[in-house]
Design a protein around this motif. Structure first.
Motif, PDB file in Angstrom:
ATOM      1  N   ALA A   1     -35.883  27.142   8.618  1.00 59.82           N
ATOM      2  CA  ALA A   1     -34.959  26.521   7.664  1.00 59.82           C
ATOM      3  C   ALA A   1     -35.536  25.226   7.096  1.00 59.82           C
ATOM      4  O   ALA A   1     -35.587  25.028   5.875  1.00 59.82           O
ATOM      5  CB  ALA A   1     -33.613  26.263   8.335  1.00 59.82           C
ATOM      6  N   ALA A   2     -35.983  24.335   7.977  1.00 56.74           N
ATOM      7  CA  ALA A   2     -36.543  23.066   7.518  1.00 56.74           C
ATOM      8  C   ALA A   2     -37.815  23.282   6.707  1.00 56.74           C
ATOM      9  O   ALA A   2     -38.071  22.568   5.724  1.00 56.74           O
ATOM     10  CB  ALA A   2     -36.818  22.153   8.712  1.00 56.74           C
ATOM     11  N   SER A   3     -38.616  24.274   7.102  1.00 56.08           N
ATOM     12  CA  SER A   3     -39.852  24.554   6.372  1.00 56.08           C
ATOM     13  C   SER A   3     -39.560  25.043   4.962  1.00 56.08           C
ATOM     14  O   SER A   3     -40.197  24.624   3.986  1.00 56.08           O
ATOM     15  CB  SER A   3     -40.675  25.603   7.134  1.00 56.08           C
ATOM     16  N   ARG A   4     -38.587  25.931   4.832  1.00 52.53           N
ATOM     17  CA  ARG A   4     -38.222  26.423   3.505  1.00 52.53           C
ATOM     18  C   ARG A   4     -37.633  25.300   2.647  1.00 52.53           C
ATOM     19  O   ARG A   4     -37.895  25.227   1.436  1.00 52.53           O
ATOM     20  CB  ARG A   4     -37.214  27.562   3.643  1.00 52.53           C
ATOM     21  N   ASN A   5     -36.850  24.440   3.255  1.00 54.32           N
ATOM     22  CA  ASN A   5     -36.280  23.312   2.506  1.00 54.32           C
ATOM     23  C   ASN A   5     -37.373  22.380   2.007  1.00 54.32           C
ATOM     24  O   ASN A   5     -37.296  21.849   0.883  1.00 54.32           O
ATOM     25  CB  ASN A   5     -35.291  22.542   3.380  1.00 54.32           C
ATOM     26  N   LEU A   6     -38.397  22.152   2.835  1.00 52.30           N
ATOM     27  CA  LEU A   6     -39.524  21.317   2.417  1.00 52.30           C
ATOM     28  C   LEU A   6     -40.208  21.913   1.196  1.00 52.30           C
ATOM     29  O   LEU A   6     -40.504  21.214   0.219  1.00 52.30           O
ATOM     30  CB  LEU A   6     -40.519  21.191   3.576  1.00 52.30           C
TER      31      LEU A   6
END
Length: 271
Positions: A75-80
Motif C-alpha cells: 500500500a505505502a509503495s503504491r502510494n509513493l
C-alpha cells in the motif's frame, strides 16, 4: 471528470520485493501488449535484499525504480509511486502477475470519465491446492457482479484509477491486509465508484503457501468490524454450503479452514 479514453497517459505501478526475474518478465509483457497508452512504468523496490535494477534493457517507455530504505508494504509503495507518477491514469499490476494481451486496450476503453476506477478478473497460472482454493473464492465473487457494475472490491494487482481521483481520496490505506478494498471506501467518500470489468484480466501466481493464506485470513478478520459469535458461525456455514465439495474437495476443505480462521478472528474482542 472530462477526460476521455482517447487522451489517456498511463503510469503502470508495480510494488515489488526480491523478485527481479518476475519484474523482467512483467516489463516484457507490458512492452509487448502496450496499446500506445503507457507513458512510464514505476517500480517500487520495497527494500529488496539486493536493490532492484533493470540493467541495460531498453523498453519503449521510461522505467523508473523507486526504493524504500525499509520495508513499507504494498500500500505505502503504491502510494509513493502515485505521488511520483506523471500519467493521468494509474494502472496497478503485481510483480507476479502478467497482463493478458488485450489488457491495455480494455483499460483504455473501459476507464471512462464516469468511472473513478476499474478492476477485473484474476486468473491463475499455478495449480496447487492453495491456488485452486483462492481462484474458487475469486470466481464466487465475480459471479455476483454484472459487467461494468459498481463493486466494493478492488484487485490491487489488476486495476486502473484516474490519478486525480486516487490522490484526492488519499490513496490506499496503509494497513497490512485489505488495503485494496479500503481504497474503494475512500473513493466512495469522495464521490467515485469502482466498476467491475471482467474483460480486464491478468494471470497471477495465486499460491504463496498455506501458511501465508491462513495468516492473511486471520489478519483480515482482526481488521474487520467485530461480529457476534452467532454471526461468525453463520458465515462459516454459508461458506461450507457453496464450496466445490464434489469437484475439488481439497480446495473446498482449505477454503472452509480459511473461513474458520477469519470468522474466529472477527468474532474475538478487539485488542
Amino acid at each position: 471528470m472530462s477526460t476521455t479514453h482517447n487522451t489517456k497517459t498511463v503510469s503502470a505501478v508495480v510494488a515489488t520485493r526480491n523478485r527481479p526475474s518476475d519484474i523482467r518478465q512483467l516489463l516484457s509483457a507490458i512492452a509487448a501488449y502496450d496499446s500506445g497508452v503507457v507513458q512510464e512504468v514505476l517500480l517500487v523496490d520495497d527494500a529488496s535484499d539486493t536493490p532492484l535494477s533493470t540493467g541495460d534493457s531498453e523498453y519503449p517507455f521510461p522505467v523508473r525504480v523507486l526504493r524504500n530504505a525499509t520495508r513499507c508494504g504494498a500500500a505505502a509503495s503504491r502510494n509513493l509511486a502515485a505521488k511520483e507518477a506523471t500519467g493521468d491514469v494509474l494502472a496497478f499490476l503485481d510483480d507476479d502477475a502478467r497482463p493478458l494481451p488485450d489488457w491495455f486496450q480494455v483499460l483504455d476503453t473501459a476507464l471512462t470519465g464516469e468511472r473513478a476506477a476499474i478492476t477485473g478478473r484474476v486468473l491463475p497460472f499455478d495449480s496447487s491446492v492453495v491456488a485452486r482454493a483462492r481462484q474458487y473464492r475469486y470466481e464466487v465473487r465475480y459471479a455476483k457482479h454484472a459487467a461494468y457494475s459498481p463493486v466494493t472490491f478492488f484487485a490491487g494487482g489488476n486495476s486502473a484509477v484516474w490519478t486525480e481521483h486516487f490522490l484526492n481520496a488519499g490513496g490506499f490505506p496503509d494497513i497490512v491486509t485489505a488495503s485494496d478494498n479500503g481504497l474503494v471506501e475512500r473513493l466512495a467518500e469522495s464521490g467515485g465508484q469502482v466498476c467491475f470489468v471482467p474483460a480486464l484480466r491478468v494471470a497471477h501466481r495465486n499460491s504463496k503457501g498455506a501458511g501465508i493464506a491462513f495468516r492473511e485470513a486471520w489478519r483480515a478478520g482482526r481488521l474487520a468490524p467485530r461480529i457476534t459469535p452467532v454471526a461468525a458461525l453463520r458465515r462459516f456455514a454459508d461458506t461450507a454450503r457453496i464450496q466445490p465439495w464434489s469437484d475439488d474437495p481439497a480446495a473446498a476443505g482449505l477454503n472452509l479452514g480459511l473461513q474458520a480462521a477469519n470468522s474466529l478472528a472477527t468474532a474475538l474482542p478487539a485488542v
